[in-house]
Write a protein that holds these residues in place. Structure first.
Motif, short mmCIF file in Angstrom:
data_model
loop_
_atom_site.label_atom_id
_atom_site.label_comp_id
_atom_site.label_asym_id
_atom_site.label_seq_id
_atom_site.Cartn_x
_atom_site.Cartn_y
_atom_site.Cartn_z
N THR A 101 -10.49 3.61 -10.28
CA THR A 101 -9.12 3.15 -10.02
C THR A 101 -8.28 4.30 -9.47
O THR A 101 -8.62 5.47 -9.66
CB THR A 101 -8.48 2.59 -11.31
OG1 THR A 101 -7.27 1.92 -10.99
CG2 THR A 101 -8.19 3.70 -12.31
N ASP A 102 -7.18 3.99 -8.79
CA ASP A 102 -6.38 5.08 -8.22
C ASP A 102 -5.26 5.49 -9.17
O ASP A 102 -4.75 4.70 -9.96
CB ASP A 102 -5.85 4.71 -6.83
CG ASP A 102 -4.61 3.84 -6.87
OD1 ASP A 102 -3.54 4.37 -7.23
OD2 ASP A 102 -4.72 2.64 -6.55
N LEU A 103 -4.93 6.77 -9.08
CA LEU A 103 -3.90 7.38 -9.92
C LEU A 103 -2.71 7.82 -9.07
O LEU A 103 -1.97 8.73 -9.46
CB LEU A 103 -4.49 8.59 -10.66
CG LEU A 103 -5.70 8.32 -11.55
CD1 LEU A 103 -6.32 9.64 -12.00
CD2 LEU A 103 -5.32 7.48 -12.75
N ASN A 104 -2.53 7.21 -7.92
CA ASN A 104 -1.54 7.69 -6.96
C ASN A 104 -0.12 7.67 -7.50
O ASN A 104 0.67 8.57 -7.21
CB ASN A 104 -1.62 6.87 -5.67
CG ASN A 104 -2.92 7.11 -4.91
OD1 ASN A 104 -3.55 8.16 -5.08
ND2 ASN A 104 -3.34 6.15 -4.11
N ASP A 105 0.24 6.65 -8.28
CA ASP A 105 1.60 6.57 -8.81
C ASP A 105 1.90 7.76 -9.72
O ASP A 105 2.95 8.40 -9.60
CB ASP A 105 1.80 5.26 -9.59
CG ASP A 105 1.91 4.06 -8.68
OD1 ASP A 105 2.08 4.26 -7.45
OD2 ASP A 105 1.84 2.91 -9.17
N VAL A 106 0.96 8.04 -10.61
CA VAL A 106 1.14 9.19 -11.52
C VAL A 106 1.19 10.48 -10.72
O VAL A 106 2.05 11.34 -10.94
CB VAL A 106 -0.03 9.26 -12.53
CG1 VAL A 106 0.12 10.48 -13.43
CG2 VAL A 106 -0.09 8.01 -13.37
#
Length: 416
Positions: A101-106
């Motif tokens: 999964t992506d962690l781009n927001d964090v």
């Protein structure tokens, strides 16, 4: 050997209803030695302080091979953990399977691109998206020495390979074990990697183990590295087979051995025994590799989850890992250095301060190289092929260095 670590972290401090969305995160890891466990316990404390549950399923085995076997079994059965200790090119392999999964927001909110060295942030991304969070930076090319043993033997701390073998000879003559070693494939690989870096230099090292250049793999310098490995084997005791790395560290700590070739996680054992860096023990760049820094980055890759609370907990975990408090406590216990470029190093010991200085310096030129032995330079298949050749060579007194270099290239080609 079932092992998965369920970590959960942090509801936002801005939340009006604390812990209303406490989740649960399974994390597969192999932080199991004394110092490593203390480091992992730091994260557990931070997680529990935020109201989350921590279920620890750690898989013993310093190189992580057993942990990866468990992870593959879980993933194949459609039951992957929420987070797992995965490194280097293996992150890309899991990304290709569509499981991360992506962690781009964090990452965006915490400005990870600004906090992390480019070499690190690139390794944490798949197809441009953050899918893993770096926990620390380990330096692999360290030599650990017991200065009291050196003094008793009349040996001088070495800065070149010739000086290394001269010191080993003096230690042996004085009745000490010159080199404490654990005869496991990943430990044999670590020793060989340091010798290869000393002989090849950082640029040819990268050509050999990142680019997998056959000419370098079979060249005269690689033959020279195997020749040095054969010579080094003469300074290892007969009981090394199967010895765990931290047991080898204890031999140096207890004054039975003079030296150990190991990454800076070895320092966690000295720290756990309340020994003082620079006094009770000394850390030197492996002889012949000064100016180079072979890095090993522990990271947690995040797998796709269906439960919203657990997804939120997973994001909170990622955020907490890069916060200064965790970076300081974890790395002081683990022996590594923080991955944040802005971290205050004033409370770290002299070895960590030197490591951070060398890390930043090496990152400016060709000297910062990924560790093959610790899964940063090439795939696990290439790493396994190298381990097979190196360990067979290391344990065969009649082995021929020139033939070993040819075998190395052939073994790597077979798994590409």
């Amino acid at each position: 050997m079932n092992a998965i670590h369920r970590l959960v972290t942090a509801v936002s401090l801005a939340s009006l209803v604390p812990f209303a969305h406490a989740g649960e995160v399974e994390v597969l890891h192999w932080w199991t030695s004394g110092g490593e466990k203390r480091a992992a316990d730091t994260l557990q404390r931070l997680v529990e302080e935020q109201g989350h549950t921590w279920k620890d399923f750690a898989v013993a085995g310093g190189g992580g091979e057993a942990a990866m076997t468990v992870l593959k079994t879980r993933a194949v059965s459609g039951n992957a953990p929420a987070a797992a200790q995965i490194k280097g090119p293996d992150i890309q392999e899991w990304g290709e399977l569509g499981l991360l999964t992506d962690l781009n927001d964090v990452a965006e909110k915490a400005k990870w691109d600004e906090l992390l060295p480019k070499q690190v942030s690139t390794a944490m991304k798949y197809d441009g998206d953050y899918v893993a969070v770096p926990v620390n930076v380990h330096r692999v090319n360290w030599l650990w020495i017991n200065p009291e043993v050196f003094e008793k033997a009349g040996a001088t701390p070495p800065t070149t390979l010739d000086e290394f073998f001269a010191a080993a000879e003096k230690l042996k003559a004085a009745g000490f074990m010159p080199l404490a070693h654990g005869g496991q494939p990943w430990q044999d690989g670590t020793v060989f990697e340091d010798l290869a870096l000393a002989v090849l230099g950082p640029e040819d090292f990268r050509k050999a183990f990142v680019d997998l250049d056959r000419n370098v793999l079979t060249g005269d310098k690689m033959v020279e590295a195997f020749t040095a490995l054969k010579k080094l084997r003469g300074y290892v005791d007969n009981n090394a087979a199967g010895r765990d790395w931290n047991s080898a560290t204890a031999l140096v700590m207890n004054g039975k051995a003079g030296m150990q070739i190991m990454g800076d996680w070895a320092k966690s054992e000295w720290s756990a025994a309340e020994k003082i860096a620079g006094e009770d023990y000394k850390c030197l760049p492996f002889p012949g590799t000064e100016g180079s820094f072979t890095y090993n980055i522990d990271s947690l890759a995040m797998f796709k989850l269906s439960n919203d609370d657990n997804r939120q907990a997973q994001q909170d975990l990622a955020r907490t890992v890069l916060e200064p408090e965790f970076q300081q406590f974890f790395n002081q216990n683990k022996g590594s250095i923080p991955v944040r470029l802005d971290q205050d190093m004033s409370e770290f010991d002299v070895c960590a301060q030197q490591s951070m200085k060398d890390f930043k310096s090496a990152a400016q030129g060709p000297g910062l190289v990924p560790s093959l032995a610790h899964g940063m330079a090439a795939s696990s298949y290439v790493q396994g092929a190298v381990f097979d050749v190196v360990t067979n060579f290391f344990n065969d007194p009649a082995a021929d260095p020139k033939k070993a270099a040819q075998q190395l290239a052939a073994a790597i080609q077979a798994v590409q």
